[in-house]
Design a protein around this motif. Sequence first.
Motif, PDB file in Angstrom:
ATOM      1  N   TYR A  35      23.186 -11.268 -52.760  1.00 30.31           N
ATOM      2  CA  TYR A  35      23.350  -9.828 -52.901  1.00 30.31           C
ATOM      3  C   TYR A  35      24.293  -9.555 -54.060  1.00 30.31           C
ATOM      4  O   TYR A  35      25.056 -10.430 -54.474  1.00 30.31           O
ATOM      5  N   GLU A  44      23.019  -4.557 -52.916  1.00 27.40           N
ATOM      6  CA  GLU A  44      21.655  -4.669 -53.407  1.00 27.40           C
ATOM      7  C   GLU A  44      21.165  -6.086 -53.125  1.00 27.40           C
ATOM      8  O   GLU A  44      21.742  -7.053 -53.603  1.00 27.40           O
ATOM      9  N   LEU A  46      19.074  -9.326 -53.555  1.00 33.00           N
ATOM     10  CA  LEU A  46      18.469  -9.985 -54.712  1.00 33.00           C
ATOM     11  C   LEU A  46      17.407 -10.998 -54.300  1.00 33.00           C
ATOM     12  O   LEU A  46      16.288 -10.959 -54.798  1.00 33.00           O
ATOM     13  N   GLU A  56      11.752 -14.525 -50.397  1.00 34.83           N
ATOM     14  CA  GLU A  56      11.667 -13.103 -50.717  1.00 34.83           C
ATOM     15  C   GLU A  56      12.613 -12.817 -51.873  1.00 34.83           C
ATOM     16  O   GLU A  56      13.715 -13.354 -51.926  1.00 34.83           O
ATOM     17  N   ASP A  57      12.182 -11.980 -52.804  1.00 35.33           N
ATOM     18  CA  ASP A  57      13.068 -11.582 -53.890  1.00 35.33           C
ATOM     19  C   ASP A  57      12.666 -10.192 -54.377  1.00 35.33           C
ATOM     20  O   ASP A  57      11.751  -9.573 -53.833  1.00 35.33           O
ATOM     21  N   THR A  58      13.367  -9.714 -55.388  1.00 36.09           N
ATOM     22  CA  THR A  58      13.130  -8.373 -55.914  1.00 36.09           C
ATOM     23  C   THR A  58      12.694  -8.463 -57.370  1.00 36.09           C
ATOM     24  O   THR A  58      12.835  -9.504 -58.017  1.00 36.09           O
ATOM     25  N   GLU A  59      12.201  -7.364 -57.886  1.00 39.17           N
ATOM     26  CA  GLU A  59      11.802  -7.316 -59.289  1.00 39.17           C
ATOM     27  C   GLU A  59      13.007  -7.573 -60.197  1.00 39.17           C
ATOM     28  O   GLU A  59      12.907  -8.279 -61.203  1.00 39.17           O
ATOM     29  N   GLN A  62      13.646 -11.254 -60.285  1.00 42.14           N
ATOM     30  CA  GLN A  62      12.643 -11.956 -61.091  1.00 42.14           C
ATOM     31  C   GLN A  62      12.885 -11.779 -62.587  1.00 42.14           C
ATOM     32  O   GLN A  62      12.633 -12.684 -63.376  1.00 42.14           O
TER      33      GLN A  62
END
Length: 105
Positions: A35, A44, A46, A56-59, A62
């Motif tokens: 995070y 947030e 990450l 699992e991840d976020t844009e 990436q």
Amino acid sequence: DTEVIQSPGHLVKGKGQKAKMDCVPIKGHINVYWYRKKPEGAFEFLAYLKNRDIVEDTEVFQQLFLAPWPQNSPCSLEINSTEAADSALYFCASSQSTVLHVSSP
């Protein structure tokens, strides 16, 4: 080994430099959650890794980050080329309950 060990405790980098932070999860835990918290923002999410793989991840993750977790080594969060917008507190956790405890008001 009853706590997550995160290092370094403080990291200062100039624009365009590589930044690397390590996280050693609680002994026996197979999860790492990354995070960040920017000065004016909320926590947030990450990325979430399980058994050394990203589940699992976020844009944002990436686009900006890598999270290698080699055998017998800590999990790392790496930024290849830092920007001013990357300035934040970065946190890792090794269980969902730890995440909920840290991010609660």
